[in-house]
Design a protein around this motif. Structure first.
Motif, PDB file in Angstrom:
ATOM      1  N   UNK A  85       0.802  -0.886  -0.207  1.00  0.00           N
ATOM      2  CA  UNK A  85      -0.033   0.510   0.040  1.00  0.00           C
ATOM      3  C   UNK A  85       0.761   1.500   0.444  1.00  0.00           C
ATOM      4  N   UNK A  86       0.237   2.318  -0.993  1.00  0.00           N
ATOM      5  CA  UNK A  86       0.777   3.339  -0.916  1.00  0.00           C
ATOM      6  C   UNK A  86      -0.142   4.983  -0.703  1.00  0.00           C
ATOM      7  N   UNK A  87      -0.225   4.750  -1.716  1.00  0.00           N
ATOM      8  CA  UNK A  87      -1.676   6.385  -2.079  1.00  0.00           C
ATOM      9  C   UNK A  87      -2.613   6.335  -0.477  1.00  0.00           C
ATOM     10  N   UNK A  88      -2.837   7.282  -0.132  1.00  0.00           N
ATOM     11  CA  UNK A  88      -4.598   7.300   0.993  1.00  0.00           C
ATOM     12  C   UNK A  88      -5.362   8.110   0.430  1.00  0.00           C
ATOM     13  N   UNK A  89      -6.489   9.276   0.514  1.00  0.00           N
ATOM     14  CA  UNK A  89      -7.118   9.766   0.444  1.00  0.00           C
ATOM     15  C   UNK A  89      -8.307   9.320   0.726  1.00  0.00           C
ATOM     16  N   UNK A  90      -9.132  10.238   1.494  1.00  0.00           N
ATOM     17  CA  UNK A  90     -10.880  10.314   2.186  1.00  0.00           C
ATOM     18  C   UNK A  90     -10.984  11.207   1.274  1.00  0.00           C
ATOM     19  N   UNK A  91     -12.568  10.191   1.294  1.00  0.00           N
ATOM     20  CA  UNK A  91     -13.425  10.946   0.513  1.00  0.00           C
ATOM     21  C   UNK A  91     -14.577  10.897   1.348  1.00  0.00           C
ATOM     22  N   UNK A  92     -15.255  11.722   2.293  1.00  0.00           N
ATOM     23  CA  UNK A  92     -16.275  11.576   3.133  1.00  0.00           C
ATOM     24  C   UNK A  92     -16.048  10.968   4.272  1.00  0.00           C
ATOM     25  N   UNK A  93     -16.500   9.425   5.334  1.00  0.00           N
ATOM     26  CA  UNK A  93     -15.966   8.812   5.758  1.00  0.00           C
ATOM     27  C   UNK A  93     -15.261   7.641   4.896  1.00  0.00           C
ATOM     28  N   UNK A  94     -15.371   7.542   3.912  1.00  0.00           N
ATOM     29  CA  UNK A  94     -14.155   5.920   2.821  1.00  0.00           C
ATOM     30  C   UNK A  94     -13.040   5.918   2.485  1.00  0.00           C
ATOM     31  N   UNK A  95     -12.211   5.369   2.917  1.00  0.00           N
ATOM     32  CA  UNK A  95     -10.196   6.408   3.149  1.00  0.00           C
ATOM     33  C   UNK A  95     -10.542   5.395   1.715  1.00  0.00           C
ATOM     34  N   UNK A  96      -9.727   5.583   0.255  1.00  0.00           N
ATOM     35  CA  UNK A  96      -8.942   5.299  -0.799  1.00  0.00           C
ATOM     36  C   UNK A  96      -7.524   5.039  -0.768  1.00  0.00           C
ATOM     37  N   UNK A  97      -7.112   3.642  -0.603  1.00  0.00           N
ATOM     38  CA  UNK A  97      -5.613   3.214  -1.170  1.00  0.00           C
ATOM     39  C   UNK A  97      -5.209   2.751  -2.137  1.00  0.00           C
ATOM     40  N   UNK A  98      -3.836   3.144  -2.754  1.00  0.00           N
ATOM     41  CA  UNK A  98      -3.582   2.370  -3.500  1.00  0.00           C
ATOM     42  C   UNK A  98      -2.655   1.325  -2.859  1.00  0.00           C
ATOM     43  N   UNK A  99      -2.312   0.825  -4.342  1.00  0.00           N
ATOM     44  CA  UNK A  99      -1.109  -0.501  -4.027  1.00  0.00           C
ATOM     45  C   UNK A  99      -0.334  -0.906  -5.371  1.00  0.00           C
ATOM     46  N   UNK A 100       0.877  -0.856  -5.248  1.00  0.00           N
ATOM     47  CA  UNK A 100       1.484  -1.390  -6.414  1.00  0.00           C
ATOM     48  C   UNK A 100       0.794  -2.743  -6.882  1.00  0.00           C
ATOM     49  N   UNK A 101      -0.340  -3.584  -6.312  1.00  0.00           N
ATOM     50  CA  UNK A 101       0.078  -5.270  -7.254  1.00  0.00           C
ATOM     51  C   UNK A 101      -1.482  -5.199  -7.069  1.00  0.00           C
ATOM     52  N   UNK A 102      -1.687  -5.468  -7.862  1.00  0.00           N
ATOM     53  CA  UNK A 102      -3.320  -5.774  -8.259  1.00  0.00           C
ATOM     54  C   UNK A 102      -3.788  -6.682  -7.647  1.00  0.00           C
ATOM     55  N   UNK A 103      -5.261  -7.066  -8.197  1.00  0.00           N
ATOM     56  CA  UNK A 103      -6.759  -6.808  -6.860  1.00  0.00           C
ATOM     57  C   UNK A 103      -6.218  -8.726  -6.551  1.00  0.00           C
ATOM     58  N   UNK A 104      -5.425  -9.419  -6.528  1.00  0.00           N
ATOM     59  CA  UNK A 104      -5.249 -10.705  -6.131  1.00  0.00           C
ATOM     60  C   UNK A 104      -3.546 -10.857  -5.819  1.00  0.00           C
ATOM     61  N   UNK A 105      -3.502  -9.880  -5.182  1.00  0.00           N
ATOM     62  CA  UNK A 105      -1.674  -9.672  -4.534  1.00  0.00           C
ATOM     63  C   UNK A 105      -0.950  -9.440  -5.901  1.00  0.00           C
ATOM     64  N   UNK A 106      -0.748 -10.098  -7.342  1.00  0.00           N
ATOM     65  CA  UNK A 106       0.155 -10.428  -7.795  1.00  0.00           C
ATOM     66  C   UNK A 106       1.009  -9.001  -8.571  1.00  0.00           C
ATOM     67  N   UNK A 107       2.563  -9.299  -8.413  1.00  0.00           N
ATOM     68  CA  UNK A 107       3.352  -8.148  -8.681  1.00  0.00           C
ATOM     69  C   UNK A 107       3.842  -8.211 -10.239  1.00  0.00           C
ATOM     70  N   UNK A 108       4.246  -7.196 -10.690  1.00  0.00           N
ATOM     71  CA  UNK A 108       4.839  -6.979 -12.743  1.00  0.00           C
ATOM     72  C   UNK A 108       5.928  -8.502 -12.437  1.00  0.00           C
ATOM     73  N   UNK A 109       5.917  -9.069 -12.778  1.00  0.00           N
ATOM     74  CA  UNK A 109       7.412 -10.084 -12.908  1.00  0.00           C
ATOM     75  C   UNK A 109       8.536  -9.486 -12.318  1.00  0.00           C
ATOM     76  N   UNK A 110       9.234 -10.614 -12.401  1.00  0.00           N
ATOM     77  CA  UNK A 110      10.495 -10.140 -12.401  1.00  0.00           C
ATOM     78  C   UNK A 110      11.636  -9.356 -13.055  1.00  0.00           C
ATOM     79  N   UNK A 111      12.039  -8.273 -13.327  1.00  0.00           N
ATOM     80  CA  UNK A 111      12.142  -7.594 -14.302  1.00  0.00           C
ATOM     81  C   UNK A 111      11.694  -7.339 -14.804  1.00  0.00           C
ATOM     82  N   UNK A 112      10.680  -7.246 -15.160  1.00  0.00           N
ATOM     83  CA  UNK A 112       8.844  -6.669 -15.649  1.00  0.00           C
ATOM     84  C   UNK A 112       9.108  -4.533 -16.078  1.00  0.00           C
TER      85      UNK A 112
END
Length: 359
Positions: A107-134
């Motif tokens: 996780x990295x970026x964060x922002x509140x819209x009202x009482x809802x927090x939005x967070x950005x992650x470097x990985x996708x929704x399954x937790x997968x990261x770009x392949x090594x060397x990508x």
């Protein structure tokens, strides 16, 4: 023959799970007493050791905290990057975990819209990261967080590296992609997103409109009083202003360190950015190892904390304190306190703290 028996003393060491430290302060809580809180820069949570441990200020541990955001509930939310967790810290320094799931990674970026927090992650929704060397760096995801229910839901995924998030007045999100050098808008109600400034994978330092503008690793954003986005342009040592139609102009910049009017202001990799309700902005100038304030009318910049040295030092004198990682930051709405994620920048360094600055 006389039998001689040698008794060898055995040192028994008590260990605390998950990176905890021994109880050498007599508190009985398995921790090490943190320095007392000051009237300037203090350690709110965390310690030199990296680890994952919730609890009181004297025991909790983090692993490269990269960002913090002050919530409407009066608590501080922490992107604990190398632990792959979203944590929360109260104003006494006690921590707990909000999101811990295998699909929620980096996780990295964060922002509140009202009482809802939005967070950005470097990985996708399954937790997968770009392949090594990508070189694509395409697995970034934005999540909707219900902090009460402790749930995380994907808003949009595989959109690049959305490291900077900021709330817009209309409920949408400003999104800054440092790896692909663009500024975007995301509608969290639909997941729709579009680039408003910069061209994908084209670094530069040009003002202009839309794809005619260019950035060099832009990192964070905050909305100005007239509805534009203030953006930290990390690689250009600059602050840029981006209208929602994509028109981009340089506000200030140049390599070095200088406070004062914007025409002469200088930076050394400005990164984190947050806005207080009074309109003032706060930034982390990470390779000057300082936290700085921009006036609400965007005319002047001053240093509020840090002596320019990389290190760790709490101090009543804010300008004598030392920071190391200082990537992201948060602020109380009234501007009375700023919080800094003082992590280790992804290196094996003894900096894994959340710092507070009393103004």
């Amino acid at each position: 023959m006389k039998l001689v028996i040698f008794l060898v003393p055995v040192l028994l060491v008590a260990c605390t799970p998950q990176g905890g430290m021994n109880d050498d302060d007599g508190t009985g809580d398995g921790g090490v007493a943190r320095p007392p809180m000051t009237n300037g820069v203090s350690t709110l949570a965390g310690w030199s050791n990296s680890g994952y441990l919730d609890g009181s200020r004297n025991v909790n541990l983090f692993n490269n905290p990269v960002n913090v955001s002050y919530g409407p509930d009066g608590k501080l939310y922490v992107a604990d990057f190398d632990n792959n967790k979203l944590r929360v810290v109260d104003m006494e320094g006690t921590s707990s975990t909000v999101i811990s799931k295998t699909s929620f990674q980096r996780p990295f970026g964060m922002a509140w819209v009202g009482s809802t927090l939005f967070v950005s992650t470097d990985n996708d929704g399954m937790g997968q990261h770009d392949p090594v060397g990508s070189t694509t760096q395409q697995t970034g995801t934005i999540w909707r967080i219900d902090v009460g229910a402790k749930t995380a839901t994907v808003v949009v995924e595989k959109i690049g590296r959305p490291r900077g998030l900021c709330a817009l007045s209309d409920g949408r999100l400003g999104v800054v992609d440092y790896a692909h050098h663009v500024v975007e808008i995301v509608d969290p109600s639909t997941g729709a997103y579009s680039i408003i400034a910069g061209a994908w994978d084209v670094p530069g330092a040009a003002d202009g409109a839309g794809a005619g503008a260019s950035f060099n690793q832009p990192y964070a954003c905050a909305q100005t009083s007239d509805g534009k986005l203030l953006v930290t342009d990390w690689g250009n040592n600059a602050l840029r202003v981006v209208a929602l139609d994509g028109t981009t102009a340089k506000l200030a910049g140049g390599a070095g360190f200088a406070d004062g009017g914007m025409a002469g202001a200088k930076f050394n990799h400005p990164q984190g950015l947050v806005k207080a309700k009074d309109g003032d902005f706060f930034i982390t100038d990470i390779d000057n190892f300082r936290v700085r304030r921009i006036s609400s009318d965007l005319s002047n910049i001053t240093t509020i904390a840090g002596d320019g040295t990389s290190g760790y030092k709490d101090d009543d004198n804010k300008l004598a304190a030392e920071f190391a990682g200082l990537e992201g930051l948060g602020v109380k709405p009234d501007g009375s306190m700023v919080f800094v994620a003082d992590g280790n920048r992804g290196e094996s360094l003894p900096y894994n703290r959340i710092r507070s600055i009393k103004l």
